[in-house]
Design a protein around this motif. Structure first.
Motif, short mmCIF file in Angstrom:
data_model
loop_
_atom_site.label_atom_id
_atom_site.label_comp_id
_atom_site.label_asym_id
_atom_site.label_seq_id
_atom_site.Cartn_x
_atom_site.Cartn_y
_atom_site.Cartn_z
N PHE A 69 0.83 -1.20 0.00
CA PHE A 69 0.00 0.00 0.00
C PHE A 69 0.86 1.25 0.00
N LEU A 70 1.86 1.30 0.88
CA LEU A 70 2.74 2.48 0.94
C LEU A 70 3.51 2.66 -0.36
N LYS A 71 3.95 1.57 -0.94
CA LYS A 71 4.65 1.64 -2.21
C LYS A 71 3.71 2.19 -3.30
N GLY A 72 2.49 1.69 -3.34
CA GLY A 72 1.51 2.19 -4.30
C GLY A 72 1.15 3.65 -4.07
N LEU A 73 1.08 4.04 -2.81
CA LEU A 73 0.78 5.42 -2.45
C LEU A 73 1.86 6.36 -2.98
N LEU A 74 3.12 5.98 -2.80
CA LEU A 74 4.22 6.80 -3.32
C LEU A 74 4.19 6.88 -4.84
N GLN A 75 3.88 5.77 -5.48
CA GLN A 75 3.80 5.77 -6.94
C GLN A 75 2.64 6.64 -7.42
N ALA A 76 1.53 6.60 -6.70
CA ALA A 76 0.38 7.43 -7.07
C ALA A 76 0.71 8.91 -6.94
N GLU A 77 1.44 9.28 -5.88
CA GLU A 77 1.78 10.69 -5.67
C GLU A 77 2.73 11.21 -6.74
N LYS A 78 3.45 10.33 -7.40
CA LYS A 78 4.39 10.74 -8.44
C LYS A 78 3.71 10.96 -9.79
N MET A 79 2.45 10.61 -9.90
CA MET A 79 1.74 10.76 -11.17
C MET A 79 1.69 12.24 -11.55
N THR A 81 -0.56 14.07 -13.30
CA THR A 81 -1.82 14.83 -13.25
C THR A 81 -2.68 14.38 -12.08
N VAL A 82 -3.59 15.24 -11.68
CA VAL A 82 -4.49 14.93 -10.58
C VAL A 82 -5.38 13.75 -10.95
N THR A 83 -5.78 13.67 -12.21
CA THR A 83 -6.63 12.58 -12.66
C THR A 83 -5.91 11.24 -12.51
N GLU A 84 -4.66 11.20 -12.90
CA GLU A 84 -3.89 9.97 -12.78
C GLU A 84 -3.65 9.61 -11.32
N LYS A 85 -3.44 10.61 -10.48
CA LYS A 85 -3.27 10.36 -9.05
C LYS A 85 -4.54 9.76 -8.46
N ALA A 86 -5.69 10.33 -8.83
CA ALA A 86 -6.96 9.83 -8.31
C ALA A 86 -7.20 8.40 -8.75
N LEU A 87 -6.93 8.10 -10.01
CA LEU A 87 -7.12 6.75 -10.53
C LEU A 87 -6.17 5.77 -9.83
N ALA A 88 -4.92 6.16 -9.70
CA ALA A 88 -3.94 5.29 -9.03
C ALA A 88 -4.31 5.11 -7.55
N GLY A 89 -4.81 6.16 -6.92
CA GLY A 89 -5.22 6.07 -5.52
C GLY A 89 -6.38 5.12 -5.31
N GLU A 90 -7.28 5.08 -6.27
CA GLU A 90 -8.43 4.17 -6.16
C GLU A 90 -8.02 2.72 -6.38
N GLN A 91 -6.89 2.51 -7.04
CA GLN A 91 -6.42 1.16 -7.32
C GLN A 91 -5.44 0.64 -6.29
N LEU A 92 -5.23 1.40 -5.23
CA LEU A 92 -4.30 0.95 -4.18
C LEU A 92 -4.83 -0.32 -3.54
N PRO A 93 -3.93 -1.21 -3.12
CA PRO A 93 -4.38 -2.43 -2.45
C PRO A 93 -5.12 -2.10 -1.16
N ASN A 94 -6.13 -2.88 -0.86
CA ASN A 94 -6.95 -2.65 0.32
C ASN A 94 -6.22 -3.13 1.57
N VAL A 95 -5.92 -2.22 2.47
CA VAL A 95 -5.22 -2.58 3.71
C VAL A 95 -6.19 -2.84 4.85
N ALA A 96 -7.46 -2.57 4.65
CA ALA A 96 -8.44 -2.72 5.73
C ALA A 96 -8.90 -4.17 5.88
N LYS A 97 -8.31 -5.09 5.13
CA LYS A 97 -8.74 -6.49 5.17
C LYS A 97 -8.42 -7.17 6.49
N SER A 98 -7.38 -6.75 7.15
CA SER A 98 -6.94 -7.47 8.35
C SER A 98 -7.91 -7.24 9.50
#
Length: 137
Positions: A69-79, A81-98
């Motif tokens: 999740f943290l790795k995906g978050l950092l990659q999303a922040e590097k996008m 455009t805002v649109t790409e960040k939002a899309l990448a943010g929505e595709q982050l792995p779900n950490v609330a499963k535990s």
């Protein structure tokens, strides 16, 4: 009983999650530091998996989800455009499963805040910044 490497891993994981919550810290220098932290987390996680005192499989899975999740978050922040960040943010792995384990509430909260922040930024890009409606302007 947790091993020394697991304790250090947990501390670094908590620190990374706390840093990720602070949006004001998102500049290029912090992103570089955070990426080094995430790499360190990945290294420590692989050491934990090889350890003779490794935690149960559920905890290992939770640790793996949080690091991804943290790795995906950092990659999303590097996008770019805002649109790409939002899309990448929505595709982050779900950490609330535990269902159990330390800090799962913090990770889930971080995930919700990240998605909400990206959606707000996207709205502002599309509609302009929100004005104070009490001013009557």
């Amino acid at each position: 009983m947790s091993s020394r490497i697991e304790i250090n891993f947990s501390r670094l994981l908590t620190r990374c999650e706390n840093m990720a919550k602070e949006r004001s810290l998102w500049d290029w220098r912090i992103e570089k530091v955070n990426m080094h932290y995430v790499v360190a987390l990945q290294d420590q996680l692989s050491q934990i998996k090889k350890s003779s005192m490794k935690p149960g499989q559920d905890m290992l899975n939770e640790y793996t989800r949080k690091v991804e999740f943290l790795k995906g978050l950092l990659q999303a922040e590097k996008m770019p455009t805002v649109t790409e960040k939002a899309l990448a943010g929505e595709q982050l792995p779900n950490v609330a499963k535990s269902a159990k384990g330390h800090n799962s509430v913090s990770s889930a909260e971080l995930q919700k805040k990240t998605v909400a922040r990206h959606q707000k930024d996207l709205r502002e890009e599309l509609l302009g910044p929100e004005t104070d409606k009490l001013d009557g302007k």
